[in-house]
Design an enzyme around this catalytic site. Structure first.
Site, PDB file in Angstrom:
ATOM      1  NE  ARG A 173      -3.806   0.272   2.308  1.00 48.04           N
ATOM      2  CZ  ARG A 173      -4.576   0.675   3.308  1.00 48.04           C
ATOM      3  NH1 ARG A 173      -4.604  -0.020   4.449  1.00 48.04           N
ATOM      4  NH2 ARG A 173      -5.313   1.771   3.199  1.00 48.04           N
ATOM      5  CB  CYS A 231      -1.991   3.648   9.287  1.00 42.80           C
ATOM      6  SG  CYS A 231      -3.324   4.176  10.401  1.00 42.80           S
TER       7      CYS A 231
END
Length: 272
Positions: A173, A231
């Protein structure tokens, strides 16, 4: 005092509030409460991450910081009081529990710890579980913001260029190869990939203080350098901040994280 507690230490505590914070990213609604109903630590009360530890999703992110009044009301409903220690736990790796730990610390609770290894460690230690929901006396916790450092998008960008901004998501990611949740893939320019999975052993317990300190030192986290973590929505990044605290390295949390960063299309995005 360590932010972590072992099953044996928890079992020896007397007057304590225990919060079950089981939750899975992308899991079905109610997945945490169903797990709680199946089995939980005796005396534990279920804490809903999305409802109790975050505000409604929006431009501020998918799990923005709850307002002081809303958080205070939720914690009082769960029996949290300032004068009584709180222990939080999840299934095993403390990803969800860390968000509860961080939010309670941010709003001023002086004595909150995370059960290292979660319910898995508890049962492996031979401790009992139950299906019974305990009666809860309302707590008297008063939420006062500012107990932990936080970042907004601008400050996160500054730390990415002049300090160390850790990206707690999975490496793919970070690189922008996949993005299963947010509308844009990639990372904040200058951020360093530091997946939270590397903070814990295979069973879910945190690595030792020495291991974690060496890990973060290798990523550029040293005394005197400003450090932040983000995050997707400020949940796994709280786990990063917890791991850093175990290592003796303070860090700020970008609560809005990537979901807030990409809400403004003018903000730059890096890949690779």
């Amino acid at each position: 005092m360590s932010p972590l507690i072992t099953p044996e230490e928890l079992a020896a505590l007397g007057d304590v509030t225990i919060l079950d914070v089981r939750w899975r990213l992308g899991g079905p609604p109610g997945n945490g409460i169903e797990s709680y109903r199946e089995a939980h630590i005796p005396g534990a009360v279920f804490c809903d991450l999305a409802a109790d530890l975050a505000a409604e999703p929006g431009p501020e992110g998918r799990h923005p910081l709850p307002a002081p009044g809303a958080f205070q009301a939720a914690m009082r409903r769960l029996g949290v009081s300032a004068g009584r220690p709180v222990v939080v736990y999840d299934d095993a790796d403390s990803t969800a529990a860390a968000r509860a730990w961080w939010t309670l610390r941010y709003y001023g609770h002086p004595g909150v710890r995370v059960l290292d290894g979660g319910l898995r460690a508890w049962t492996q230690a031979g401790m009992p579980v139950t299906k019974e929901t305990p009666p809860v006396a309302p707590g008297d916790f008063t939420a006062v913001a500012g107990g932990m450092p936080v970042l907004d998008a601008g400050r996160a960008a500054e730390i990415a260029s002049g300090g160390v901004l850790l990206d707690a998501r999975a490496a793919e990611r970070y690189r922008g190869e996949v993005e299963p949740i947010d509308p844009v893939a990639g990372h904040i320019p200058g951020a360093v990939s530091a997946p939270t999975g590397q903070n814990v052993e295979p069973g879910g317990r945190f690595h030792t203080r020495e291991f974690l300190r060496e890990r973060f030192n290798t990523l550029g986290v040293v005394e005197g350098v400003p450090v932040g973590a983000y995050c997707g929505s400020g949940v796994t990044a709280a786990h990063e901040v917890l791991a850093l605290e175990v290592a003796g390295l303070p860090a700020a949390l970008y609560v809005g994280s990537w979901s807030n960063w990409v809400a403004d299309p003018s903000r730059p995005v890096a890949t690779g």
